[in-house]
Design a protein around this motif. Sequence first.
Motif, mmCIF file in Angstrom:
data_model
loop_
_atom_site.group_PDB
_atom_site.id
_atom_site.type_symbol
_atom_site.label_atom_id
_atom_site.label_comp_id
_atom_site.label_asym_id
_atom_site.label_seq_id
_atom_site.Cartn_x
_atom_site.Cartn_y
_atom_site.Cartn_z
ATOM 1 N N GLU B 43 -1.614 8.109 4.922
ATOM 2 C CA GLU B 43 -2.121 7.139 3.954
ATOM 3 C C GLU B 43 -2.709 5.915 4.669
ATOM 4 O OE1 GLU B 43 -0.276 9.595 2.690
ATOM 5 O OE2 GLU B 43 -1.974 9.672 1.333
ATOM 6 N N ILE B 106 3.041 9.013 -1.749
ATOM 7 C CA ILE B 106 2.555 9.437 -3.069
ATOM 8 C C ILE B 106 2.117 8.213 -3.874
ATOM 9 C CG2 ILE B 106 3.207 10.525 -5.250
ATOM 10 C CD1 ILE B 106 5.106 12.309 -3.623
ATOM 11 N N ARG B 109 -1.228 6.843 -2.532
ATOM 12 C CA ARG B 109 -2.324 7.748 -2.908
ATOM 13 C C ARG B 109 -2.697 7.531 -4.373
ATOM 14 N NH1 ARG B 109 -0.205 13.145 -2.141
ATOM 15 N NH2 ARG B 109 0.659 12.200 -0.274
ATOM 16 N N ASP B 218 -7.453 11.167 -1.190
ATOM 17 C CA ASP B 218 -6.458 12.152 -0.767
ATOM 18 C C ASP B 218 -6.717 12.704 0.635
ATOM 19 O OD1 ASP B 218 -8.721 13.507 -1.399
ATOM 20 O OD2 ASP B 218 -7.756 15.037 -2.627
ATOM 21 N N VAL B 221 -3.576 13.362 3.187
ATOM 22 C CA VAL B 221 -2.609 14.448 3.101
ATOM 23 C C VAL B 221 -2.790 15.400 4.278
ATOM 24 C CG1 VAL B 221 -1.737 16.318 1.679
ATOM 25 C CG2 VAL B 221 -2.704 14.296 0.602
#
Lengths: 383, 293
Positions: B43, B106, B109, B218, B221
Amino acid sequence: MKVRFTVVLAAVLMAVLLCAGRPAQAEDTIKIGAVLSVTGPAAFLGEPEKNTMLMVQDAVNAAGGVLGKKLEVIVYDDESDVNKAVLSAQKLIKKDKVVAVAGPSTSGNSLGIMKFFEESQVPLVSCAASEKIVNPVGKWVFSVAPLDRHAAGKILADAAKKGLKKLAILSVSDGFGQSGRAVLQELIPAKGFVLAADEVYGPKDTDMTAQLTKIKEAAPDAIIVWGTNPGPAVIARNREQLGITTPLYVCHGVASKKFIELAGSAAEGLMLPAGRLIVADQLPEANPLKKLLLDYTAKYQARYNAPVSTFGGHGWDSVSLIVKAMETAKSAKPEAIRNALEKITGYAGTAGVFTYTPENHNGLSEDAFVMVKVEKGDWRLME
Amino acid sequence: MNISSLLQYLISGLTTGSTYGLAALGFTIIFNSTGIINFAQGEFVMLGGMFSVFFMKWFGLPIAWAVLLAALATMIAGALIERLAIRPVKGASPINLVIVTIGVSIFIRGLAMLVWGKDTYALPAFSGDKPIAVLGAAMMPQSLWVLGVSLAMLAALKAFFSHTIQGKAMLACSFDRKAASLMGIGVERMVLLSFMISALIGAVGGAILAPITLTSFDVGVLLGLKGFAACILGGLGNPFGAALGGLVLGVLESLGAGYLSSAYKDAFAFILLLALLFVRPQGLFGRKSVKRV
């Protein structure tokens, strides 16, 4: 304490009012449902579809409704998740008792909910492109998105016209890419071409020079790339970087301005099959779709302040076709809508001219696409 | 087999590999000072790229300033994560902290998706798009930037850990927190610093990668995952191992795609990684640790 009591009281009153308001409305409303991927990875499909469907609903109601009644489109978000799509579909059929359903946005979700519509005998008009949705034909299932087969056929017809013989495929390893790859593997030999190379890349890969180098060694006459953004944009950049001058076809999955923005100068000269929406202003005046497409573009941009996409067009087509079927059948019974849908011929929608038959529940042909080339950072109609 | 193709595979592999290596570097810093794997490292890379794109777009800044500001902003984000998510649960076992970092990743994101949308963005290349020809193979100038910056950061880290008191203090924390704090090292401050440094490394990486890999909410990831694999390959906690592990992974993938099958290139790289770990569980360049819990 007092404040909280007042809030609770207000909430209860609101609930009572809402409940009371409902039955009175039901009498003069026709309800159709929609299961769309408004959020999640497939939101680029579901969001414009939802916006467009609500726009069609308001336009129909402003023009007096359907069969003298108000049209109501109930949209449920499946969050790009097939389980949520199943729940939404069952809710629409059992609880909301809709007469027809538009969507889902994705092929996976469409395939996941199809069987409930056969069971409950309610027509489903899917916005997704997989061939499996309409082949074999299900009595109650229709679709409005052009098939991969149509796009591939269009590319190959163009390649044949240019005298290109040896073709290479570079496809993304997700469902979309592999379905396109299967169609190309079938059509390339069937139409007398030679399959020179068949490479694959991952949806999140950031460098495809290895695949392109391998393709370069096979010396094909043209390369066909099958995927959605950003993969093909990376491939276009890598192709320029490697100095490959072999003509490159990309597929309809990247037919938005975003692709040109991402690929930059590397997009110049690339060709793709695309719906007429992105080149509506370049169509000849005589084309029956021109006015409809320009009209849709203007209204959508005015209402949502966002660019139109062919996906939103699928929302337009699915709801408009259901409305059209109700009008020709002069009935809003599910059975009557289904039968009328199957008889629709020559109906101009955003994706092309729809003609349904008992054997063909997709209604479109290769003609749904036009070949487009990137020129000076914009789309240019080739034919 | 032809030489210019082989060379092209190697160049492609080194370019992709240096992206993995950059992501891997950040893992080692936090691991070295806290003993946890920070799964929000990907991230940081994403934030570096996205901040750069948006600072250019919103404020019309030249690219150098945009990257600098992006690195600063990500450093602040790294500090905030440490203060708000890691420090309140200090004393928890490393596995709990690792799970906290997954939650943080998470969250970031999701936030990035809400603020910047789901689209992919491109950053212009730092010194043009004209490929450099090397014996029939082509190389982008940006790849040189990536390799160069990675090397510079490695050298800086090496100097930091072996020649500065702060760096040594940080290393001491990873060996034994309690002993380090008894020696008068502010362990909490070291952990905060390690998050800021690894956020900085991630952000710089994200910004110089964005012209090649494009960037979206994203993108972290996959980079995080591959970076983690590179870390394991090179031996956890060793910055040189991490960078080299990234390069090896990238080259393996590229050769796999070129000479075996592009459909199985990820599988090919990971099978070799597994095989290597069976033979050398500590990774290529890891020290054999006697006891590490």
